[in-house]
Design a protein around this motif. Structure first.
Motif, PDB file in Angstrom:
ATOM      1  N   GLU B  56      91.987  21.753  53.575  1.00  0.00           N
ATOM      2  CA  GLU B  56      92.294  22.649  51.886  1.00  0.00           C
ATOM      3  C   GLU B  56      93.730  22.364  52.472  1.00  0.00           C
ATOM      4  O   GLU B  56      95.011  23.764  52.112  1.00  0.00           O
ATOM      5  N   LEU B  57      95.017  21.980  53.677  1.00  0.00           N
ATOM      6  CA  LEU B  57      96.148  21.834  54.235  1.00  0.00           C
ATOM      7  C   LEU B  57      97.024  21.096  52.941  1.00  0.00           C
ATOM      8  O   LEU B  57      96.686  20.772  52.060  1.00  0.00           O
ATOM      9  N   GLU B 112     103.177  29.035  54.943  1.00  0.00           N
ATOM     10  CA  GLU B 112     102.068  27.924  54.864  1.00  0.00           C
ATOM     11  C   GLU B 112     100.891  29.036  55.551  1.00  0.00           C
ATOM     12  O   GLU B 112      99.330  29.034  54.643  1.00  0.00           O
ATOM     13  N   TRP B 113     100.917  29.307  56.169  1.00  0.00           N
ATOM     14  CA  TRP B 113     100.131  29.999  57.233  1.00  0.00           C
ATOM     15  C   TRP B 113     100.136  31.370  56.289  1.00  0.00           C
ATOM     16  O   TRP B 113      98.893  32.092  56.284  1.00  0.00           O
ATOM     17  N   THR B 115      98.978  31.599  53.334  1.00  0.00           N
ATOM     18  CA  THR B 115      98.211  31.717  52.344  1.00  0.00           C
ATOM     19  C   THR B 115      96.508  31.046  52.899  1.00  0.00           C
ATOM     20  O   THR B 115      95.824  31.882  52.135  1.00  0.00           O
ATOM     21  N   LYS B 116      97.093  30.471  54.394  1.00  0.00           N
ATOM     22  CA  LYS B 116      95.812  30.682  55.033  1.00  0.00           C
ATOM     23  C   LYS B 116      95.123  32.295  54.910  1.00  0.00           C
ATOM     24  O   LYS B 116      93.968  32.464  54.827  1.00  0.00           O
ATOM     25  N   HIS B 119      93.093  33.165  52.042  1.00  0.00           N
ATOM     26  CA  HIS B 119      92.531  33.262  51.868  1.00  0.00           C
ATOM     27  C   HIS B 119      91.441  33.639  52.901  1.00  0.00           C
ATOM     28  O   HIS B 119      89.729  32.625  52.870  1.00  0.00           O
ATOM     29  N   ILE B 121      91.038  33.213  56.275  1.00  0.00           N
ATOM     30  CA  ILE B 121      91.900  32.419  57.301  1.00  0.00           C
ATOM     31  C   ILE B 121      92.428  32.388  58.087  1.00  0.00           C
ATOM     32  O   ILE B 121      93.622  32.199  58.055  1.00  0.00           O
ATOM     33  N   TRP B 122      92.243  32.650  58.970  1.00  0.00           N
ATOM     34  CA  TRP B 122      92.757  32.609  60.856  1.00  0.00           C
ATOM     35  C   TRP B 122      92.237  32.574  62.144  1.00  0.00           C
ATOM     36  O   TRP B 122      90.891  33.153  61.419  1.00  0.00           O
ATOM     37  N   PHE B 140      89.887  24.573  62.499  1.00  0.00           N
ATOM     38  CA  PHE B 140      91.344  25.666  62.202  1.00  0.00           C
ATOM     39  C   PHE B 140      91.712  26.737  63.425  1.00  0.00           C
ATOM     40  O   PHE B 140      92.523  27.097  63.513  1.00  0.00           O
ATOM     41  N   TYR B 143      94.188  23.059  64.704  1.00  0.00           N
ATOM     42  CA  TYR B 143      95.082  24.403  63.309  1.00  0.00           C
ATOM     43  C   TYR B 143      96.292  24.893  63.476  1.00  0.00           C
ATOM     44  O   TYR B 143      97.604  24.892  64.210  1.00  0.00           O
TER      45      TYR B 143
END
Lengths: 94, 206
Positions: B56-57, B112-113, B115-116, B119, B121-122, B140, B143
Motif C-alpha cells: 500500500e505504501l 502521504e498520510w 492519501t492513507k 483510503h 486507513i488511520w 499500519f 507505520y
C-alpha cells in the motif's frame, strides 16, 4: 594535527559521501525487486548498515573525534544487539 | 569567599557538550531500537499480511524523502565546515537549505498520510478494524507510530536548527564556539540515521 582543535572537512568529501548514500539507496530498492525471497530483507538491511556507518563516521564526525566517543557508540550498538538477541531467544524458545 | 572575581565569559566546554549530545542520542537510538524489535517480531509472525500492507505504501514518495533527508544531512554537515572557515553567509545559506528540505519532507509526509486517510486507513479506523487482518492492523499501527515519531523528531530538529541559525546570525555561535551548531547537526544526522532503517523496512517489502 598538533595544534588543530577542529578538523575541517572539505565540502567535496561530504558530497562524495552523499553520492555513495544515494547510490546505495537505489541499490537497496533494486535488490528487493530482484526475487531473492527471504534474503531481500537481509540485502536491504546490509545496505542500511553500510549507509549508517558512513553517516556515523563522516557526517557525525566520529572519524575525527576522540576515540572514547567511538568506543561508546560501538558499546551502545552491542547493547542493542544483545537486547535483540535475548528478545529473540525468549520469543522463539518459549 | 570575599572578593571573588566574576568572569563575565560563560563557561564553555565543547567536549562535554558533545558528550552530552551523544548520550542523548544513545537514548534515542534505544527508543527507536525497541520499536524496531517490536516490528521485527510482528513481521516474523505475520509475513504475508506485512507484505500485503507494505504494498500500500508508495515507494517513490519514500525514496524521494530518503534522498531529501540525505541531501539535508550533507548541507548541515557542510555548514559546520563553513562556520569553521569563518564563512558566516555560506553557513546561514546551508542552514536555510537544510530547513527548507526538512519542510519539503514534512509536506511529502502530509500528502502521504493524507492519501492513507483518504483510503480509510488511520489508527483505529473502521476500515482497518473491520476489513483487515490482525497483521495488517499491526503493520499500519507501527507505520503510523514509527513514521509519526520520526516526523516529530524532524519538527524538533527544525526548531533546533532554526535556533542554531539565529545564534550564528547573532554571532554567538562562531568558529571558536561551534558546539550548538555541531549538536544541532548531530541531532539532524540521528533523524537521518533512523530514516535509513525506516525506509527499507516499511517501503521495501516484496
Amino acid at each position: 594535527m598538533e595544534n588543530e582543535k577542529h578538523h575541517i572537512v572539505p565540502y567535496r568529501v561530504y558530497f562524495y559521501i552523499l553520492l555513495a548514500l544515494i547510490t546505495m539507496t537505489f541499490m537497496s530498492i533494486g535488490i528487493v525487486h530482484i526475487n531473492l525471497g527471504g534474503y531481500s530483507v537481509l540485502g536491504a538491511l546490509i545496505f542500511s548498515t553500510i549507509k549508517s556507518t558512513l553517516v556515523l563516521t563522516w557526517f557525525m564526525h566520529l572519524k575525527f573525534d576522540q576515540p572514547f566517543l567511538r568506543i561508546m557508540v560501538v558499546f551502545v550498538i552491542l547493547v542493542f544487539a544483545a537486547l535483540l538477541f535475548i528478545t529473540y531467544l525468549d520469543y522463539f524458545f518459549r | 569567599m570575599e572578593n571573588v572575581t566574576q568572569h563575565s565569559a560563560a563557561h564553555y566546554d565543547p567536549e562535554a557538550s558533545k558528550l552530552g549530545m551523544w548520550l542523548f542520542i544513545f537514548t534515542e537510538l534505544l527508543l527507536f531500537g525497541g520499536l524496531f524489535i517490536v516490528y521485527s517480531i510482528y513481521r516474523f509472525l505475520n509475513p504475508v499480511a506485512f507484505q500485503l500492507a507494505g504494498e500500500e505504501l508508495n515507494v517513490v514518495i519514500g525514496a524521494v524523502n530518503t534522498i531529501i533527508l540525505l541531501v539535508s544531512s550533507m548541507t548541515i554537515a557542510m555548514s559546520t565546515s563553513a562556520l569553521q572557515q569563518k564563512n558566516k553567509k555560506l553557513t546561514l545559506f546551508l542552514l536555510v537549505v537544510t530547513i527548507v528540505l526538512a519542510l519539503v519532507f514534512l509536506v511529502n509526509k502530509y500528502f502521504e498520510w493524507g492519501t492513507k486517510f483518504h483510503h480509510g486507513i488511520w489508527p483505529g479506523s473502521p476500515h482497518l478494524i473491520n476489513d483487515m487482518s490482525k497483521g495488517e492492523i499491526l503493520f499500519f499501527g507501527l507505520y503510523f507510530v514509527m513514521t509519526g515519531l520520526h516526523a516529530l523528531h524532524i519538527i524538533i530538529g527544525m526548531i533546533f536548527i532554526i535556533v542554531a541559525a539565529k545564534r550564528v546570525q547573532q554571532g554567538t555561535v562562531y568558529a571558536d564556539r561551534p558546539s550548538l551548531l555541531e549538536n544541532a547537526g548531530l541531532y539532524w544526522h540521528l533523524v537521518d540515521l533512523i530514516w535509513i532503517f525506516l525506509f527499507p523496512l516499511f517501503y521495501l517489502i516484496h
